[in-house]
Design a protein around this motif. Structure first.
Motif, PDB file in Angstrom:
ATOM      1  N   PRO A  27       9.215  44.346  52.764  1.00 14.31           N
ATOM      2  CA  PRO A  27       9.137  45.803  52.935  1.00 14.31           C
ATOM      3  C   PRO A  27      10.192  46.414  53.846  1.00 14.31           C
ATOM      4  O   PRO A  27      10.341  47.634  53.861  1.00 14.31           O
ATOM      5  N   ALA A  28      10.907  45.624  54.635  1.00 15.99           N
ATOM      6  CA  ALA A  28      11.944  46.192  55.506  1.00 15.99           C
ATOM      7  C   ALA A  28      13.031  46.857  54.661  1.00 15.99           C
ATOM      8  O   ALA A  28      13.372  46.364  53.579  1.00 15.99           O
ATOM      9  N   LYS A  29      13.566  47.955  55.163  1.00 15.70           N
ATOM     10  CA  LYS A  29      14.549  48.726  54.392  1.00 15.70           C
ATOM     11  C   LYS A  29      15.961  48.660  54.971  1.00 15.70           C
ATOM     12  O   LYS A  29      16.905  49.111  54.326  1.00 15.70           O
ATOM     13  N   ARG A  30      16.104  48.105  56.175  1.00 13.96           N
ATOM     14  CA  ARG A  30      17.415  48.068  56.799  1.00 13.96           C
ATOM     15  C   ARG A  30      17.701  46.689  57.350  1.00 13.96           C
ATOM     16  O   ARG A  30      16.782  45.935  57.709  1.00 13.96           O
ATOM     17  N   ALA A  31      18.975  46.364  57.445  1.00 13.28           N
ATOM     18  CA  ALA A  31      19.388  45.091  58.040  1.00 13.28           C
ATOM     19  C   ALA A  31      19.068  45.093  59.528  1.00 13.28           C
ATOM     20  O   ALA A  31      18.897  46.141  60.158  1.00 13.28           O
ATOM     21  N   LEU A  32      18.999  43.905  60.107  1.00 10.13           N
ATOM     22  CA  LEU A  32      18.793  43.797  61.547  1.00 10.13           C
ATOM     23  C   LEU A  32      20.052  44.273  62.274  1.00 10.13           C
ATOM     24  O   LEU A  32      21.169  43.950  61.859  1.00 10.13           O
ATOM     25  N   PRO A  33      19.914  45.021  63.350  1.00 14.00           N
ATOM     26  CA  PRO A  33      21.096  45.439  64.118  1.00 14.00           C
ATOM     27  C   PRO A  33      21.830  44.216  64.677  1.00 14.00           C
ATOM     28  O   PRO A  33      21.216  43.268  65.158  1.00 14.00           O
ATOM     29  N   GLN A  34      23.166  44.260  64.622  1.00 13.20           N
ATOM     30  CA  GLN A  34      23.968  43.137  65.103  1.00 13.20           C
ATOM     31  C   GLN A  34      24.487  43.405  66.501  1.00 13.20           C
ATOM     32  O   GLN A  34      24.863  44.531  66.848  1.00 13.20           O
ATOM     33  N   LEU A  35      24.486  42.339  67.313  1.00 10.03           N
ATOM     34  CA  LEU A  35      25.064  42.415  68.654  1.00 10.03           C
ATOM     35  C   LEU A  35      26.463  41.824  68.598  1.00 10.03           C
ATOM     36  O   LEU A  35      26.634  40.627  68.344  1.00 10.03           O
ATOM     37  N   PHE A  40      23.922  46.976  70.760  1.00 10.76           N
ATOM     38  CA  PHE A  40      23.742  46.866  69.313  1.00 10.76           C
ATOM     39  C   PHE A  40      24.456  48.009  68.609  1.00 10.76           C
ATOM     40  O   PHE A  40      24.639  49.094  69.169  1.00 10.76           O
ATOM     41  N   ASN A  41      24.800  47.773  67.375  1.00 12.45           N
ATOM     42  CA  ASN A  41      25.534  48.778  66.629  1.00 12.45           C
ATOM     43  C   ASN A  41      24.681  49.976  66.236  1.00 12.45           C
ATOM     44  O   ASN A  41      25.202  51.015  65.811  1.00 12.45           O
ATOM     45  N   TRP A  82      22.095  45.423  76.859  1.00 12.39           N
ATOM     46  CA  TRP A  82      23.364  44.819  76.451  1.00 12.39           C
ATOM     47  C   TRP A  82      24.509  45.799  76.700  1.00 12.39           C
ATOM     48  O   TRP A  82      24.432  46.972  76.345  1.00 12.39           O
ATOM     49  N   GLU A  83      25.569  45.282  77.283  1.00 13.84           N
ATOM     50  CA  GLU A  83      26.764  46.064  77.558  1.00 13.84           C
ATOM     51  C   GLU A  83      27.960  45.118  77.610  1.00 13.84           C
ATOM     52  O   GLU A  83      27.799  43.898  77.600  1.00 13.84           O
ATOM     53  N   ARG A  84      29.122  45.678  77.634  1.00 16.63           N
ATOM     54  CA  ARG A  84      30.334  44.868  77.628  1.00 16.63           C
ATOM     55  C   ARG A  84      30.337  43.875  78.795  1.00 16.63           C
ATOM     56  O   ARG A  84      30.145  44.256  79.956  1.00 16.63           O
ATOM     57  N   GLY A  85      30.546  42.595  78.490  1.00 12.13           N
ATOM     58  CA  GLY A  85      30.673  41.570  79.502  1.00 12.13           C
ATOM     59  C   GLY A  85      29.365  40.933  79.945  1.00 12.13           C
ATOM     60  O   GLY A  85      29.388  39.956  80.701  1.00 12.13           O
ATOM     61  N   ARG A  86      28.212  41.454  79.513  1.00 12.09           N
ATOM     62  CA  ARG A  86      26.952  40.841  79.940  1.00 12.09           C
ATOM     63  C   ARG A  86      26.736  39.533  79.180  1.00 12.09           C
ATOM     64  O   ARG A  86      26.803  39.501  77.950  1.00 12.09           O
ATOM     65  N   ARG A  87      26.482  38.473  79.918  1.00 11.06           N
ATOM     66  CA  ARG A  87      26.348  37.159  79.292  1.00 11.06           C
ATOM     67  C   ARG A  87      25.047  37.013  78.504  1.00 11.06           C
ATOM     68  O   ARG A  87      24.009  37.595  78.851  1.00 11.06           O
ATOM     69  N   LEU A 125      29.349  32.876  76.306  1.00 10.59           N
ATOM     70  CA  LEU A 125      29.181  33.956  75.328  1.00 10.59           C
ATOM     71  C   LEU A 125      28.753  35.235  76.042  1.00 10.59           C
ATOM     72  O   LEU A 125      27.855  35.222  76.889  1.00 10.59           O
ATOM     73  N   VAL A 126      29.415  36.330  75.698  1.00 10.59           N
ATOM     74  CA  VAL A 126      29.103  37.625  76.300  1.00 10.59           C
ATOM     75  C   VAL A 126      29.050  38.677  75.197  1.00 10.59           C
ATOM     76  O   VAL A 126      29.595  38.502  74.105  1.00 10.59           O
ATOM     77  N   ALA A 127      28.388  39.788  75.513  1.00  8.07           N
ATOM     78  CA  ALA A 127      28.322  40.905  74.573  1.00  8.07           C
ATOM     79  C   ALA A 127      29.582  41.747  74.673  1.00  8.07           C
ATOM     80  O   ALA A 127      30.142  41.921  75.762  1.00  8.07           O
ATOM     81  N   GLN A 128      30.025  42.260  73.532  1.00  7.15           N
ATOM     82  CA  GLN A 128      31.138  43.214  73.536  1.00  7.15           C
ATOM     83  C   GLN A 128      30.647  44.629  73.824  1.00  7.15           C
ATOM     84  O   GLN A 128      31.384  45.459  74.348  1.00  7.15           O
TER      85      GLN A 128
END
Length: 352
Positions: A315-323, A339-340, A195-200, A333-336
Motif C-alpha cells: 500500500p505504500a505510494k512513495r519510495a523511502l527517503p534517501q540519506l 534526507f532528500n 542529519w546534517e553535513r558531516g554528522r557521522r 561514513l558521514v551524511a552529506q
C-alpha cells in the motif's frame, strides 16, 4: 436392485401435510407450548441475597470510578518523553486504568441484570410500528414497571454508584484525547531530522561510528546519528531517534540503479534509507539479500533498495527517503545533508 428397493427416496416430497413412518398424516402446525415455568432466583427469595448482590454491583461501579481517576492521574503524573521506562510505565498504568473503568461498568451492569432486575419471560405479539393510544400508554406503564422492578429508585447508593461511574468513565478517554489535541501540532518538524553535513553514521544502539571499510557487500546496519543524546536534543532524544533512524546496506555497485542526480549519494555501493515506512510509519527492517527487497512487517509494503527504494508491492505510494552519504578524512561514513524529503507517511502540509 433399484434405488427404490434399496430404500433411497428419489420422489419429491409432498408439499402438503407431513406423513409419519406409519403413513398417517401429521398436524400442519403445533400449538404454542407457552413459556416455561419461572424459577425464582436466590435474590428473589432471600432479601439478604439481594442486598449482597446490590453491594457487589456498587463495588463494581466504584471500581470503575477508581479506574477512571487512576487513568487521569497516570496521564498527568507519568511523563512519556523522558525515557523508554517512563513510556512503558505510562502505557501500563493507562491500560490498567482504562480496563478497570470499562470493565467495572460492564461487569456491574451484567451482575445487576442477572441478580436484581426482573428475569420474568415476556412475550409480545407483532403489531404495527406505531400503536394506538391505549397501546402506547401500556408501553409507558411497562417501562415504568421495569424501572421500578430494577430497584434503582429505592436503592439510593446503587443509583449514586451507577451515575458516578457512567458520568466519570468518559474522562478516562477524554482527558488524554484533549491533552493530545492541545499538544504540539507543529508538523513542520517532520521536514527535518538531526542529519546534517558531516554528522557521522553510528550503530544503533551503541553509537559506535562506522568505517566504510567495515561494511561488506550484503551486510545491513541499523544506523542513528552521532551525538543523539547530546546537546539541545538530549531531553527528547527518543523523538529525534524516531525520525532519524536509518537502514544502511552495501550492494555490489553493478547492482545499483541510481538516478543521475543521486549518483553521488551512495559510497562504493553503500546506500542509506529512512527506516520509516511511507505508508503509516512502521519501522521497515526486513531485508532480503538476494532480491535487495526491504519489507515493512506491518502491511507488507516492499521497497527495492537497489533501485532508489522504490515501492514494488503493497500500500505504500512513495519510495523511502534517501540519506546522501560519503566518508570523512578518517574513513568514517558521514551524511552529506538531511534526507532528500520529509520522512514517514503523508500529512496535510506535505507536497509529495
Amino acid at each position: 436392485m433399484s434405488n427404490n428397493e434399496k430404500g433411497t427416496d428419489l420422489e419429491p416430497r409432498s408439499s402438503g401435510a407431513d406423513v409419519d413412518q406409519a403413513g398417517a398424516a401429521g398436524p400442519e402446525r403445533f400449538d404454542n407450548p407457552g413459556l416455561p415455568t419461572h424459577r425464582d432466583r436466590a435474590t428473589d427469595r432471600d432479601p439478604a441475597a439481594a442486598r449482597r448482590a446490590e453491594r457487589t454491583v456498587i463495588v463494581l461501579f466504584a471500581l470503575s470510578v477508581l479506574g477512571t481517576i487512576g487513568t487521569v492521574v497516570a496521564y498527568i503524573m507519568v511523563p512519556t518523553g523522558e525515557s523508554v521506562e517512563n513510556m512503558r510505565l505510562s502505557n501500563l498504568l493507562l491500560g490498567l486504568g482504562l480496563f478497570l473503568s470499562m470493565f467495572g461498568i460492564g461487569a456491574a451492569a451484567v451482575h445487576w441484570a442477572k441478580t436484581l432486575m426482573s428475569d420474568h419471560e415476556q412475550a409480545e405479539d407483532r403489531h404495527p410500528q406505531r400503536g394506538d393510544a391505549e397501546t402506547r400508554q401500556a408501553a409507558i406503564a411497562a417501562l415504568g414497571a421495569g424501572a421500578e422492578d430494577s430497584g434503582i429508585g429505592r436503592r439510593g447508593v446503587l443509583k449514586g454508584a451507577v451515575v458516578s461511574a457512567v458520568a466519570l468513565a468518559p474522562l478516562s478517554v477524554a482527558v488524554p484525547l484533549v491533552g493530545e489535541l492541545g499538544g504540539d501540532w507543529n508538523v513542520s518538524k517532520f521536514r527535518h531530522t538531526l542529519w546534517e553535513r558531516g554528522r557521522r553514521l553510528t550503530r544503533d544502539p551503541s553509537g559506535d561510528p562506522i568505517r566504510a571499510a567495515d561494511v561488506t557487500i550484503g551486510s545491513v546496519f541499523h544506523v542513528i546519528p552521532e551525538g543523539l543524546r547530546e546537546g539541545d536534543h538530549a531531553d527528547h532524544w527518543i523523538e529525534e531517534k524516531a525520525k532519524a533512524v536509518v537502514l544502511m546496506v552495501r550492494l555490489d555497485p553493478a547492482d545499483l540503479t541510481e538516478a543521475e542526480d543521486r549518483r553521488d549519494w551512495s559510497y562504493e555501493g553503500i546506500v542509506a534509507y529512512s527506516k520509516i515506512c511511507t505508508h503509516v510509519g512502521c519501522p521497515v527492517a526486513l531485508y532480503e539479500q538476494q532480491t535487495h527487497h526491504l519489507l515493512c512487517p506491518c502491511h507488507q509494503s516492499t521497497f527495492d533498495i537497489s533501485d532508489g527504494a522504490k515501492v514494488v508491492f503493497g500500500p505504500a505510494k512513495r519510495a523511502l527517503p534517501q540519506l546522501p552519504i560519503t566518508v570523512d578524512d578518517e574513513g568514517y561514513l558521514v551524511a552529506q545533508d538531511d534526507f532528500n524529503e520529509p520522512i514517514g507517511p503523508s500529512y496535510w502540509e506535505r507536497l509529495k
